[in-house]
Design an enzyme around this catalytic site. Structure first.
Site, short mmCIF file in Angstrom:
data_model
loop_
_atom_site.label_atom_id
_atom_site.label_comp_id
_atom_site.label_asym_id
_atom_site.label_seq_id
_atom_site.Cartn_x
_atom_site.Cartn_y
_atom_site.Cartn_z
N GLY A 1 -21.69 9.00 10.81
CA GLY A 1 -21.59 9.64 12.12
C GLY A 1 -20.72 10.89 12.10
O GLY A 1 -20.70 11.65 13.07
N ASP B 1 -25.41 8.38 9.55
CA ASP B 1 -24.88 7.44 8.58
C ASP B 1 -23.47 7.05 9.06
O ASP B 1 -23.34 6.23 9.96
CB ASP B 1 -24.88 8.14 7.21
CG ASP B 1 -24.48 7.25 6.06
OD1 ASP B 1 -24.56 6.02 6.21
OD2 ASP B 1 -24.07 7.77 5.00
N LYS C 1 -28.67 4.61 10.10
CA LYS C 1 -28.09 3.60 9.18
C LYS C 1 -26.90 3.00 9.92
O LYS C 1 -25.74 3.29 9.61
CB LYS C 1 -27.64 4.32 7.91
CG LYS C 1 -28.17 3.76 6.63
CD LYS C 1 -27.47 4.42 5.46
CE LYS C 1 -28.45 5.10 4.54
NZ LYS C 1 -27.77 5.71 3.38
N ARG D 1 -36.66 16.09 -1.96
CA ARG D 1 -36.85 16.38 -0.53
C ARG D 1 -38.33 16.55 -0.18
O ARG D 1 -38.73 16.35 0.96
CB ARG D 1 -36.14 17.70 -0.16
CG ARG D 1 -34.62 17.62 -0.13
CD ARG D 1 -34.08 18.84 0.59
NE ARG D 1 -32.66 19.07 0.34
CZ ARG D 1 -31.66 18.53 1.03
NH1 ARG D 1 -31.92 17.70 2.02
NH2 ARG D 1 -30.41 18.83 0.75
N GLU E 1 -31.95 15.67 13.73
CA GLU E 1 -31.23 15.37 12.50
C GLU E 1 -32.01 14.37 11.66
O GLU E 1 -32.85 13.63 12.18
CB GLU E 1 -29.82 14.84 12.88
CG GLU E 1 -28.95 14.35 11.76
CD GLU E 1 -28.61 15.38 10.68
OE1 GLU E 1 -29.54 16.03 10.14
OE2 GLU E 1 -27.42 15.51 10.33
N ASP E 2 -31.72 14.34 10.38
CA ASP E 2 -32.43 13.41 9.49
C ASP E 2 -31.93 11.98 9.64
O ASP E 2 -32.70 11.04 9.76
CB ASP E 2 -32.35 13.87 8.02
CG ASP E 2 -30.92 14.16 7.55
OD1 ASP E 2 -29.96 13.98 8.32
OD2 ASP E 2 -30.77 14.59 6.38
P1 IMP Z 1 -22.95 11.15 8.04
O1 IMP Z 1 -22.31 10.15 7.12
O2 IMP Z 1 -23.47 10.50 9.30
O3 IMP Z 1 -22.04 12.29 8.29
O4 IMP Z 1 -24.22 11.73 7.28
C1 IMP Z 1 -24.04 12.75 6.37
C2 IMP Z 1 -25.27 13.16 5.67
O5 IMP Z 1 -25.43 12.31 4.57
C3 IMP Z 1 -26.61 13.07 6.39
O6 IMP Z 1 -26.86 14.16 7.24
C4 IMP Z 1 -27.53 13.09 5.20
O7 IMP Z 1 -27.79 14.42 4.81
C5 IMP Z 1 -26.75 12.37 4.15
N1 IMP Z 1 -27.24 11.01 3.94
C6 IMP Z 1 -26.80 9.86 4.48
N2 IMP Z 1 -27.52 8.82 4.03
C7 IMP Z 1 -28.42 9.35 3.19
C8 IMP Z 1 -29.46 8.77 2.40
O8 IMP Z 1 -29.73 7.55 2.38
N3 IMP Z 1 -30.21 9.64 1.65
C9 IMP Z 1 -29.97 10.98 1.63
N4 IMP Z 1 -29.02 11.55 2.36
C10 IMP Z 1 -28.24 10.75 3.12
MG MG Z 2 -27.96 16.10 6.69
#
Ligand code: IMP
Ligand code: MG
Length: 172
Positions: A103, A101, A129, A163, A97-98
Site C-alpha cells: 500500500g 501490495d 494482495k 511485462r 494501478e496494477d
Molecule cells: P506496494 O507494496 O503496494 O507499494 O506496491 C509496490 C509495487 O510493487 C507495485 O506497484 C508493483 O509494481 C510491485 N509489485 C507488488 N507485487 C508484485 C508482484 O507480485 N509482481 C510484480 N510486481 C509487484
Molecule cells: Mg507499480
C-alpha cells in the site's frame, strides 16, 4: 530465456473482469469527464484494455510514473519519475494501478495528487494482495484479490522482464 509460468489469471478472465470494471466506472461517472491516470509502468496493459472498454466516455488520458526502491520484490520507498501533464484541480480523477501490495506506493501517490484538489479521487487496481497490506488505502475498484504470490505478465515484471506476457502468471 522466457520461462513457462503457471497461469494465475488467463486472457479471457482478464478481459471479462475488465469489462465489468468499465461498466462500474461508466455507471458512477455517467456524463462526466474523467482523468484516467495510468501508473507507470505496471498498469500499461490493464490501462489500455480498460480505456478501450470506455470509448463512449469523455476520458482524458494521462500518466504518472513512480519507481519503488527496495530489494526488487518489496518496496521501502517511492519516487516520482514522471508527473501528470494535465492539471487535475476540480477534476474527476481515477488512478489506474496494477497492484496494491503493502500500500506504500498508492498511499504516496494519493497524498501527492490529493493536494492538487481534484473534485473526486478514486483508485482502480487490477490486483489486490490484501494479506500484505501495511498502509491502509481506500481502493474503490478491484479487479481480483490474490494470495501472497509474486506474479508476472500483463504489465507485471520480475526485474523489468515478462511485462509483455498477455496473461498473469505465478513465479515459484
Ligand atoms: P506496494 O507494496 O503496494 O507499494 O506496491 C509496490 C509495487 O510493487 C507495485 O506497484 C508493483 O509494481 C510491485 N509489485 C507488488 N507485487 C508484485 C508482484 O507480485 N509482481 C510484480 N510486481 C509487484
Ligand atoms: Mg507499480
Amino acid at each position: 530465456m522466457i520461462k513457462d509460468y503457471e497461469v494465475l489469471i488467463s486472457e479471457v478472465e482478464l478481459k471479462s473482469r475488465i469489462k465489468t470494471l468499465a461498466d462500474e466506472i461508466r455507471k458512477e461517472f455517467k456524463g462526466e469527464t474523467v482523468h484516467l491516470v495510468c501508473i507507470l509502468k505496471g498498469a500499461i496493459m490493464f490501462y489500455s484494455d480498460l480505456i478501450k472498454e470506455l470509448t463512449d466516455m469523455d476520458i482524458i488520458v494521462d500518466f504518472f510514473g513512480t519507481s519503488s526502491y527496495g530489494n526488487g520484490k518489496e518496496s521501502t520507498g517511492v519516487k516520482i519519475t514522471k508527473d501528470l501533464d494535465e492539471n487535475i484541480f476540480g477534476k474527476n480523477v481515477i488512478l489506474v494501478e496494477d497492484i496494491v501490495d503493502t500500500g506504500h506506493t498508492l498511499d504516496y501517490i494519493s497524498r501527492v495528487l490529493k493536494e492538487r484538489n481534484p473534485k473526486r479521487f478514486e483508485i482502480c487496481t487490477l490486483l489486490d494482495k490484501y494479506e500484505r497490506r501495511v498502509v491502509d488505502v481506500d481502493v474503490k475498484y478491484v479487479g481480483f484479490k490474490i494470495e501472497d504470490k509474486f506474479v508476472v505478465g500483463y504489465g507485471f515484471d520480475d526485474q523489468q522482464r515478462y511485462r509483455h506476457l498477455p496473461y498473469i502468471g505465478v513465479v515459484e
